[in-house]
Scaffold this motif. Structure first.
Motif: not given
Length: 441
Positions: A426-430
């Motif tokens: 999720r953090d990578s996508e954001l």
């Protein structure tokens, strides 16, 4: 991903994080554990990288002043009064701890910092680097709930408003103990001033993930916790494959009824000899066999003559030993409590300080152990009665076995790794969205 775990304290504050670190490494991550230098060989023996932190806190806890301080923390109010007295001593230790762990963080350059709440400034380090942070803890604290009161405060049944109030008070007290050094570090590193502590939300108001390392068979997940707070199950660290039990221990176990285990961990009071004498007399009075574990000094096994029915133990992994005993008598540390529960054995808890009375009440409420026996008030008569109860109460023995079966069916490390991977993705996508919006991709 490159993951840094920061934790500080005793064996019970390090071992679960090493277990989680091994799970993360098996999942393909690079894992470094920053903790007290005392545990460097323990960390590296399990195949993880180590980053330095000084031993100041451990040395203080085992000093005479430290033992006196811990003996005066039976409840939150005593803990606060004691904290005020030891600030001049502990304050500089906290600052050195921050400096060491920040130096380790800069060297590791992690994509994620997973931390024990006693690891001061860990989420602030992550904010400074622009990476994800996750609190990992084995107590149901810091995420406010109306389901039950917070550990350490009166367990009054006044309703959900009171329960939520107690958790808020714990958060405020925690911030009070941390704010000076956190505020100073943030100012030095050009971060905005914090107004309080909130482990479940980032400084920009976005939710921060939180992992709770206990079993829902022991403490049900609060119904009002947010989705970013996950109860994973315990993080057990099983024995290293090349460990072999001493022949004398195996012979003792095989030559009679299953013994009672006695062990009091790495934190203990000023008179281990008194505790040892009480145990020996209670063992004689009840006619049971026993194993006495030396630990870090919680029992004094060198100044008293032991009968043949008692085996003196230097070390054995709990996951190997506990299934072979009849019951477990201990201080109430989280790790030992969890190991006794997983083995399906009744427990007698003799709490000393900190979270130990809390686990004692959990054991009693689950019906897998008698009312806790605080070490300060322990007598031969009280301990003898408790031993008779855990060895003859069939309902208690059956409940312990049932809970043990449920816990053994769980995989807390795997659940935690899955949760961490989800948040990393999720953090990578954001981050990708942010880069695109900035025209960087």
């Amino acid at each position: 991903m490159n993951i840094l775990i920061i934790t500080v304290g005793t064996q019970g504050d390090v071992q679960p994080y090493v277990a989680l670190g091994k799970g993360l490494k098996a999942a393909g991550h690079s894992v470094t554990v920053c903790t007290c230098a005392y545990f460097e060989s323990f960390v590296t023996a399990h195949g993880l990288d180590y980053a330095f932190m000084n031993d100041d806190l451990i040395k203080f806890m085992h000093s005479d002043d430290g033992k006196i301080a811990m003996e005066n923390t039976g409840n939150l109010w005593e803990a606060i009064r004691t904290a005020i007295k030891i600030i001049p001593t502990v304050g500089p230790m906290q600052r050195r701890q921050i400096d060491d762990s920040w130096q380790a963080t800069q060297a590791v350059q992690p994509d994620l910092i997973l931390y024990h709440p006693k690891a001061l400034c860990a989420p602030d380090f992550a904010e400074r680097l622009g990476v994800l942070s996750i609190i990992g803890f084995y107590l149901p604290l810091f995420a406010v709930t109306g389901d039950f009161p917070a550990m350490g405060l009166p367990q009054w049944k006044l309703g959900r408003w009171y329960n939520r109030l107690t958790h808020g008070l714990i958060n405020k007290a925690t911030w009070w103990g941390m704010r000076k050094h956190i505020s100073a570090w943030r100012k030095e590193n050009d971060l905005p001033r914090k107004q309080g502590i909130d482990f479940l939300n980032q400084s920009d108001g976005q939710p921060a993930p939180a992992l709770y390392a206990f079993s829902e068979s022991v403490i049900p997940r609060p119904t009002d916790w947010p989705e970013n707070a996950r109860v994973s199950g315990y993080w057990f660290l099983d024995q290293i494959d090349d460990w072999k039990p001493p022949a004398e221990l195996q012979e003792f176990l095989s030559n009679g009824e299953p013994p009672i285990y006695f062990g009091f961990g790495s934190i203990f009071g000023q008179d281990p000899l008194r505790l040892t004498k009480i145990i020996v007399e209670a063992v004689k009075a009840t006619g049971v066999r026993a194993i006495l574990a030396r630990g870090w000094g919680g029992l004094d096994l060198d100044q008293i003559e032991l009968p043949e029915t008692i085996f003196k133990l230097d070390f054995a992994p709990h996951d190997w030993l506990f299934p072979q005993v009849a019951a477990v008598v201990h201080h109430g540390g989280c790790g030992t409590t969890a190991a006794g529960l997983r083995a399906g054995r009744p427990s007698i808890l003799c709490p000393f300080f900190g979270d130990q009375p809390f686990w004692g009440s959990i054991i009693e409420n689950l019906g897998v152990g008698p009312t806790p026996l605080p070490q300060k008030k322990l007598t031969v008569e009280k301990l003898s009665a408790a031993i008779r109860q855990v060895t003859t109460d069939t309902a208690m023995i059956e409940k312990a076995d049932q809970i043990g079966q449920r816990i053994r069916s769980e995989d807390g490390v795997a659940n935690a790794v899955k949760f961490i991977d989800q948040w990393l993705a999720r953090d990578s996508e954001l981050s990708l969205v942010d880069r695109k919006s900035d025209g960087l991709q």
